[in-house]
Design a protein around this motif. Sequence first.
Motif, PDB file in Angstrom:
ATOM      1  N   VAL A  62       0.869  -1.173   0.000  1.00 30.08           N
ATOM      2  CA  VAL A  62       0.000   0.000   0.000  1.00 30.08           C
ATOM      3  C   VAL A  62       0.906   1.223   0.000  1.00 30.08           C
ATOM      4  O   VAL A  62       1.799   1.333   0.830  1.00 30.08           O
ATOM      5  CB  VAL A  62      -0.916   0.012   1.241  1.00 30.08           C
ATOM      6  N   THR A  63       0.683   2.119  -0.942  1.00 28.44           N
ATOM      7  CA  THR A  63       1.497   3.329  -1.052  1.00 28.44           C
ATOM      8  C   THR A  63       0.601   4.545  -1.007  1.00 28.44           C
ATOM      9  O   THR A  63      -0.413   4.606  -1.695  1.00 28.44           O
ATOM     10  CB  THR A  63       2.299   3.334  -2.373  1.00 28.44           C
ATOM     11  N   GLY A  94       1.889  13.222  -6.454  1.00 25.80           N
ATOM     12  CA  GLY A  94       2.560  12.277  -7.340  1.00 25.80           C
ATOM     13  C   GLY A  94       3.806  11.631  -6.766  1.00 25.80           C
ATOM     14  O   GLY A  94       4.505  10.896  -7.457  1.00 25.80           O
ATOM     15  N   LYS A  95       4.094  11.872  -5.501  1.00 23.68           N
ATOM     16  CA  LYS A  95       5.294  11.331  -4.859  1.00 23.68           C
ATOM     17  C   LYS A  95       4.886  10.353  -3.754  1.00 23.68           C
ATOM     18  O   LYS A  95       4.043  10.672  -2.923  1.00 23.68           O
ATOM     19  CB  LYS A  95       6.095  12.486  -4.249  1.00 23.68           C
ATOM     20  N   ALA A  96       5.464   9.156  -3.760  1.00 21.81           N
ATOM     21  CA  ALA A  96       5.200   8.186  -2.698  1.00 21.81           C
ATOM     22  C   ALA A  96       5.811   8.704  -1.404  1.00 21.81           C
ATOM     23  O   ALA A  96       7.011   8.942  -1.339  1.00 21.81           O
ATOM     24  CB  ALA A  96       5.779   6.828  -3.061  1.00 21.81           C
ATOM     25  N   VAL A  97       4.971   8.924  -0.389  1.00 15.74           N
ATOM     26  CA  VAL A  97       5.465   9.479   0.872  1.00 15.74           C
ATOM     27  C   VAL A  97       5.379   8.495   2.033  1.00 15.74           C
ATOM     28  O   VAL A  97       6.060   8.660   3.041  1.00 15.74           O
ATOM     29  CB  VAL A  97       4.754  10.806   1.234  1.00 15.74           C
TER      30      VAL A  97
END
Length: 109
Positions: free
Chosen positions: A4-5, A10-13
């Motif tokens: 789960v991301t 638009g940036k995976a945090v």
Amino acid sequence: GHTVTLERDGKAVSAAAVTDCGTRYGQISYVATLPEYEGQGYGRAVVYHCAGWLREKNLIPLVACEAHRESFYAGLGFRKISEVTVFTGGSPEAAGEVGRMAKRQVKAG
């Protein structure tokens, strides 16, 4: 298992892995949040999403965490029910011939 991301702009945090353990439990693991996004609820959101997914499958969510993370999970509704035993040594050779057979099977793959 699944990953789960949580993304922002638009940036995976933040991310976590969630696994159906094949029993009545499902495990949430590898929870991580980029340092600059810590303390903003992203890790909490990822864990809640994973727990919700597991509960939809009628599984009990569990986490195995280090002591310094216990308060984070307690704040999310998790409760410590046991200690974890970890492997710290030994070898297939210590199990005699059966251990050597297992070692050969793993290498043969």
